[in-house]
Design a protein around this motif. Structure first.
Motif, PDB file in Angstrom:
ATOM      1  N   PRO A 428      39.648 113.745  47.690  1.00 56.83           N
ATOM      2  CA  PRO A 428      38.988 112.726  48.514  1.00 56.83           C
ATOM      3  C   PRO A 428      38.949 111.388  47.789  1.00 56.83           C
ATOM      4  O   PRO A 428      38.832 111.344  46.557  1.00 56.83           O
ATOM      5  N   VAL A 429      39.050 110.322  48.552  1.00 60.25           N
ATOM      6  CA  VAL A 429      38.996 108.972  47.958  1.00 60.25           C
ATOM      7  C   VAL A 429      37.574 108.448  48.004  1.00 60.25           C
ATOM      8  O   VAL A 429      37.195 107.587  47.227  1.00 60.25           O
ATOM      9  N   LEU A 430      36.785 108.972  48.950  1.00 58.00           N
ATOM     10  CA  LEU A 430      35.361 108.656  48.990  1.00 58.00           C
ATOM     11  C   LEU A 430      34.602 109.977  48.887  1.00 58.00           C
ATOM     12  O   LEU A 430      34.961 110.942  49.568  1.00 58.00           O
ATOM     13  N   ALA A 448      35.790  98.850  40.406  1.00 60.30           N
ATOM     14  CA  ALA A 448      37.115  98.692  39.796  1.00 60.30           C
ATOM     15  C   ALA A 448      38.212  98.913  40.834  1.00 60.30           C
ATOM     16  O   ALA A 448      37.943  99.408  41.931  1.00 60.30           O
ATOM     17  N   ASN A 449      39.451  98.563  40.471  1.00 61.45           N
ATOM     18  CA  ASN A 449      40.593  98.807  41.369  1.00 61.45           C
ATOM     19  C   ASN A 449      40.676 100.287  41.702  1.00 61.45           C
ATOM     20  O   ASN A 449      40.514 101.139  40.829  1.00 61.45           O
ATOM     21  N   GLY A 450      40.911 100.567  42.972  1.00 59.57           N
ATOM     22  CA  GLY A 450      41.096 101.951  43.392  1.00 59.57           C
ATOM     23  C   GLY A 450      39.810 102.738  43.520  1.00 59.57           C
ATOM     24  O   GLY A 450      39.842 103.952  43.729  1.00 59.57           O
ATOM     25  N   SER A 451      38.653 102.064  43.401  1.00 60.22           N
ATOM     26  CA  SER A 451      37.391 102.823  43.459  1.00 60.22           C
ATOM     27  C   SER A 451      37.012 103.188  44.895  1.00 60.22           C
ATOM     28  O   SER A 451      36.076 103.945  45.111  1.00 60.22           O
ATOM     29  N   GLY A 452      37.714 102.616  45.893  1.00 60.65           N
ATOM     30  CA  GLY A 452      37.480 103.034  47.280  1.00 60.65           C
ATOM     31  C   GLY A 452      36.807 101.986  48.152  1.00 60.65           C
ATOM     32  O   GLY A 452      36.356 102.295  49.255  1.00 60.65           O
ATOM     33  N   LYS A 453      36.758 100.728  47.694  1.00 65.64           N
ATOM     34  CA  LYS A 453      36.048  99.675  48.450  1.00 65.64           C
ATOM     35  C   LYS A 453      36.712  99.430  49.812  1.00 65.64           C
ATOM     36  O   LYS A 453      36.043  99.415  50.843  1.00 65.64           O
ATOM     37  N   SER A 454      38.049  99.244  49.783  1.00 67.75           N
ATOM     38  CA  SER A 454      38.738  98.947  51.047  1.00 67.75           C
ATOM     39  C   SER A 454      38.674 100.139  51.983  1.00 67.75           C
ATOM     40  O   SER A 454      38.596  99.984  53.205  1.00 67.75           O
ATOM     41  N   THR A 455      38.704 101.341  51.420  1.00 63.30           N
ATOM     42  CA  THR A 455      38.616 102.539  52.257  1.00 63.30           C
ATOM     43  C   THR A 455      37.260 102.573  52.960  1.00 63.30           C
ATOM     44  O   THR A 455      37.172 102.906  54.148  1.00 63.30           O
ATOM     45  N   LEU A 456      36.223 102.205  52.222  1.00 64.49           N
ATOM     46  CA  LEU A 456      34.883 102.157  52.807  1.00 64.49           C
ATOM     47  C   LEU A 456      34.869 101.218  54.018  1.00 64.49           C
ATOM     48  O   LEU A 456      34.342 101.541  55.087  1.00 64.49           O
ATOM     49  N   PRO A 494      41.018  91.114  56.377  1.00 65.18           N
ATOM     50  CA  PRO A 494      41.515  92.209  55.550  1.00 65.18           C
ATOM     51  C   PRO A 494      41.956  91.735  54.168  1.00 65.18           C
ATOM     52  O   PRO A 494      42.095  90.535  53.931  1.00 65.18           O
ATOM     53  N   GLN A 495      42.175  92.707  53.297  1.00 65.13           N
ATOM     54  CA  GLN A 495      42.517  92.384  51.913  1.00 65.13           C
ATOM     55  C   GLN A 495      43.822  91.590  51.834  1.00 65.13           C
ATOM     56  O   GLN A 495      43.925  90.637  51.089  1.00 65.13           O
ATOM     57  N   ASP A 496      44.824  92.019  52.615  1.00 66.86           N
ATOM     58  CA  ASP A 496      46.093  91.286  52.575  1.00 66.86           C
ATOM     59  C   ASP A 496      46.048  90.212  53.648  1.00 66.86           C
ATOM     60  O   ASP A 496      45.981  90.526  54.835  1.00 66.86           O
TER      61      ASP A 496
HETATM   62  N1  LIG Z   1      46.891 104.535  53.166  1.00 64.29           N
HETATM   63  C1  LIG Z   1      46.626 105.247  52.065  1.00 64.29           C
HETATM   64  N2  LIG Z   1      47.152 106.487  51.898  1.00 64.29           N
HETATM   65  C2  LIG Z   1      46.871 107.229  50.811  1.00 64.29           C
HETATM   66  N3  LIG Z   1      46.089 106.806  49.796  1.00 64.29           N
HETATM   67  C3  LIG Z   1      45.552 105.569  49.883  1.00 64.29           C
HETATM   68  C4  LIG Z   1      45.786 104.726  51.012  1.00 64.29           C
HETATM   69  N4  LIG Z   1      45.102 103.561  50.810  1.00 64.29           N
HETATM   70  C5  LIG Z   1      44.472 103.688  49.619  1.00 64.29           C
HETATM   71  N5  LIG Z   1      44.737 104.881  49.071  1.00 64.29           N
HETATM   72  C6  LIG Z   1      44.209 105.401  47.796  1.00 64.29           C
HETATM   73  O1  LIG Z   1      42.796 105.415  47.910  1.00 64.29           O
HETATM   74  C7  LIG Z   1      42.178 105.042  46.693  1.00 64.29           C
HETATM   75  C8  LIG Z   1      41.180 103.922  46.974  1.00 64.29           C
HETATM   76  O2  LIG Z   1      41.904 102.810  47.423  1.00 64.29           O
HETATM   77  P1  LIG Z   1      41.168 101.498  47.955  1.00 64.29           P
HETATM   78  O3  LIG Z   1      42.220 100.560  48.436  1.00 64.29           O
HETATM   79  O4  LIG Z   1      40.108 101.876  48.875  1.00 64.29           O
HETATM   80  O5  LIG Z   1      40.525 100.964  46.600  1.00 64.29           O
HETATM   81  P2  LIG Z   1      39.901  99.532  46.276  1.00 64.29           P
HETATM   82  O6  LIG Z   1      38.644  99.793  45.536  1.00 64.29           O
HETATM   83  O7  LIG Z   1      39.806  98.699  47.491  1.00 64.29           O
HETATM   84  O8  LIG Z   1      41.000  98.963  45.302  1.00 64.29           O
HETATM   85  P3  LIG Z   1      41.366  97.426  44.965  1.00 64.29           P
HETATM   86  O9  LIG Z   1      40.221  96.835  44.273  1.00 64.29           O
HETATM   87  O10 LIG Z   1      42.558  97.551  44.074  1.00 64.29           O
HETATM   88  O11 LIG Z   1      41.679  96.775  46.270  1.00 64.29           O
HETATM   89  C9  LIG Z   1      43.303 104.661  45.759  1.00 64.29           C
HETATM   90  O12 LIG Z   1      43.528 105.737  44.875  1.00 64.29           O
HETATM   91  C10 LIG Z   1      44.502 104.451  46.654  1.00 64.29           C
HETATM   92  O13 LIG Z   1      45.681 104.826  45.994  1.00 64.29           O
END
Ligand SMILES: Nc1ncnc2c1ncn2[C@@H]1O[C@H](COP(=O)(O)OP(=O)(O)OP(=O)(O)O)[C@@H](O)[C@H]1O
Length: 698
Positions: A428-430, A448-456, A494-496
């Motif tokens: 799980p990412v979250l 930090a990068n990849g901590s799941g912020k955008s997923t949230l 969005p982020q991008d």
């Molecule tokens: N579409 C996707 N499919 C599979 N895995 C994904 C997808 N998007 C993100 N992830 C994974 O989910 C995890 C969290 O990603 P997310 O983009 O939410 O992190 P973040 O905190 O926003 O990172 P950043 O600060 O770099 O933007 C990462 O390990 C990423 O590789």
């Protein structure tokens, strides 16, 4: 409550899964073989899949033909007939030629020529030549008209569906996502071609039968003609394209050569390679890998070529000999009864055998063509494709008194697994996230990068549904609400930061509020451009600094110019100059300018007056400090009646004025509080990140 009778009862998810599992064939393990550098993984065609594909094709042909007929009731049937007629060209011209040969031979034998008959066939041959010439001219023109009508119709259907489908639905239905109007026409067109070839084959067999003195003889020869195609289709090695296959190079040196070639020639790496003096190294490494590779003498030819080359010698020779069996039989019969020997018959047998062989070979492709058509069946199932995120039934309230949207997560976990079986294998990412945001609060998410912020953010805006737990909007499960209603009151940056290519700058901003009258409102667009910080850059682009910035707003930044590539010069070293035609003159936008443009679009959206939730995912990553401050100040001025969530890596003004800070780490929400509360935690994650950034300025 009683259901309206037009609505079908919705089957339960576990019922659907059970049906799918029962219908699914057992999974096949791919086989592997090595062909030169290629390791080929392949799966043999399975009969029940083939049967299913053909059934799909047959059930698609009927509605597709009806639609094509409706779109073009005159031209489409004429086009099909003309195509069938076109396929008989070789057969009929060959037949007439053979008749001429026959009558000339008979004239030589008897010493008396049937001039009337010979003249008839000569005129017939000339007429056929003229008719096929006319078809050659007409068919492509008609196809142009028919195909563009048909492609437009299906593109329109697909566009509506694809534009509306959310990411999850597209991920779960990759075949539909990849479908295009062109595919549908190509698949149907090749089936018409296949049927045309079948007609030609029947005509050919019927023409050939006129040569034989008895029905028995005709049947025997027809069977003999079919020996070669039968051997070819059922016995000889078929091309790899008849299987599902993928080939990957397993040769380390060949792979390294490919990588170095790409690194050395890629335009985006040129500057880095040259400025850092890496070109010599790259060339040396390439040479070394190439030498090692050539020492081993391994073939890099296309896997299909190598595969066919591996057919045993004895099979090839025997198959070729069996292909001549009709001639062998004819020669034996002629030796036994020389009076029946005829040159024209010999020529006919030779030609007929070959043409029937090629027609049958092409006809065998019809199976593949039908399978292709089976794959486009989804065009008639678009409405039935289940949305991955089912819509809710409750309208989100649009009262103007609102102070913003209330949001909460209760033990939410989420994984990007695409289906039920994957779910167990993907982390799980979250993980177990819980928090509450009251309406009108300003919340900052850090981590930090990849901590799941955008997923949230994706879960809060219902781009995805959580795997477990609940996301609540104003105290109610987000899945209860109609998605359109929720999205109408949400503004997301969005982020991008994306550019909408092929649209003007004005439309790129105006689309933030996609009502036609808003997109046409240049005054509002300019105001949004000013707030988002893009106005300054647009004005710089005014021709010669003239005051008419209207034209600059109408400028298309990233024009989309469909083109076909036909010039013969290499992309990196153009010689003919044609490749430069229609290349955009515009220098494009920098990352910061793009982010300002996206921010302007967001201000346009906020001006719609409906927004209750604003989410900005790293809106200032590419902005300079002044632009960042201006952006946040302008956004915070619009706070009234809205809940605001900012994802950021930059600590400072924004985090200090936030009501809540959510701090994420490895998919978990590890801290939550105000700036002061979190800074009070010695060794806390937030305090550590803040201090790391602060010391960089000391
Ligand atoms: N579409 C996707 N499919 C599979 N895995 C994904 C997808 N998007 C993100 N992830 C994974 O989910 C995890 C969290 O990603 P997310 O983009 O939410 O992190 P973040 O905190 O926003 O990172 P950043 O600060 O770099 O933007 C990462 O390990 C990423 O590789």
């Amino acid at each position: 409550m009683e259901q309206p009778c037009s609505q079908k009862p919705v089957p339960k998810l576990d019922q659907l899964k059970a049906v799918e599992a029962a219908a699914a064939p057992p999974p096949l393990q791919p086989r592997t073989m090595q062909l030169g550098v290629w390791q080929v993984h392949y799966i043999e065609q399975r009969w029940h899949e083939l049967r299913q594909d053909i059934q799909n094709a047959l059930s698609t042909i009927k509605p597709l033909t009806r639609d094509l007929y409706t779109l073009s009731p005159i031209l489409f049937p004429l086009f099909c007939l003309a195509l069938f007629a076109w396929h008989t060209k070789t057969v009929l011209t060959w037949f007439v030629f053979n008749r001429i040969l026959f009558w000339v031979e008979a004239g030589i034998k008897d010493g008396k020529f049937e001039l009337g008959t010979i003249a008839f066939y000569l005129v017939l041959r000339a007429t056929l030549t003229a008719a096929y010439g006319a078809l050659q001219h007409w068919v492509p023109n008609a196809e142009d008209v028919v195909s563009s009508r048909i492609i437009d119709h299906f593109e329109d259907m697909l566009f509506k569906w694809k534009a509306k489908a959310d990411t999850r639905t597209l991920e779960k239905n990759p075949k539909v996502a990849a479908l295009s109007g062109g595919d549908i026409w190509t698949a149907y067109r090749s089936v018409i071609d296949g049927c045309g070839r079948f007609v030609a084959l029947v005509v050919q067999v019927l023409c050939a039968r006129t040569y034989f003195s008895s029905r028995r003889e005709a049947t025997l020869y027809t069977l003999l003609f079919l020996v070669k195609p039968a051997v070819d289709i059922f016995w000889r090695r078929a091309s790899l394209w008849r299987k599902s296959w993928v080939a990957v190079s397993t040769d380390a040196d060949y792979n390294r050569m490919s990588a170095l070639r790409r690194i050395g020639t890629r335009a985006c790496l040129k500057q880095e390679n040259i400025a850092n003096g890496r070109t010599e190294y790259l060339a040396r490494e390439y040479r070394a890998a190439s030498q090692r590779f050539h020492q081993n003498n391994v073939s890099v030819s296309h896997p299909d070529v190598q595969y066919l080359r591996k057919e045993p010698f004895s099979t090839i020779v025997l198959a070729e000999l069996l292909g001549e069996i009709h001639l062998v039989y004819f020669l034996i019969a002629a030796l036994r009864n020389p009076a029946r020997f005829s040159l024209s018959k010999l020529v006919m047998l030779e030609d007929n055998g070959e043409t029937i062989f090629y027609q049958c070979r092409l006809l065998a492709d019809l199976v593949d063509q039908l399978r292709e058509l089976g794959h486009v069946k989804q065009i008639y199932e678009l409405e039935e494709v289940r949305e991955a995120l089912p819509d809710g039934t409750v309208d989100y309230p649009t009262d103007s008194e609102s102070v913003g949207m209330g949001l909460a997560m209760r033990n939410v976990s989420f994984s990007y697994a695409r289906n039920e079986t994957e779910k167990t294998s993907v982390d799980p990412v979250l993980k177990d996230i819980s928090f509450s945001i009251t309406p009108g609060q300003l919340v900052v998410v850090v981590g930090a990068n990849g901590s799941g912020k955008s997923t949230l953010v994706k879960l809060l805006t219902r781009m995805y549904d959580c795997t477990s737990g609940t996301v609540l909007v104003d105290g109610r499960d987000v899945r209860d609400y109609k998605k359109d209603g929720l999205h109408e009151v949400t503004a997301l940056l969005p982020q991008d930061a994306n550019l909408y290519p092929g649209l003007s700058i004005a439309e790129n901003i105006g689309i933030g509020d996609p009502r036609p009258e808003a997109v046409a409102d240049r005054r509002r667009i300019r105001e949004a451009a000013r707030l988002g910080g893009v106005a300054e850059f647009v004005e710089q682009r005014c021709v010669g600094g003239e005051t008419d910035d209207g034209a600059a707003y109408e400028r298309i930044v990233d024009p989309i110019v469909p083109k076909h590539w036909g010039c013969k010069c290499d992309n990196s070293a153009p010689v003919c100059g044609l490749c430069k035609i229609y290349e955009p003159e515009d220098e494009g936008l920098s990352g910061g300018q793009l982010q300002r443009l996206a921010a302007s679009r967001l201000f346009m959206r906020l001006a719609s007056g409906k927004i209750k939730l604003l989410i900005a995912d790293e809106p200032s990553a590419a902005l300079d400090p002044e632009a960042e401050r201006n952006l946040f100040e302008s956004l915070i001025r619009q706070r009234e009646g809205k809940t605001m969530i900012f994802v950021t890596h930059r600590f400072g003004h924004l985090t200090k004025c936030a009501d809540w800070i959510l701090c994420m780490k490895d998919g978990r929400l590890i801290e939550m509080g105000t700036h002061e509360q979190l800074m009070g935690k010695q060794e806390g994650e937030y305090a550590t990140m803040y201090n790391t950034q602060a010391t960089a300025f000391d």
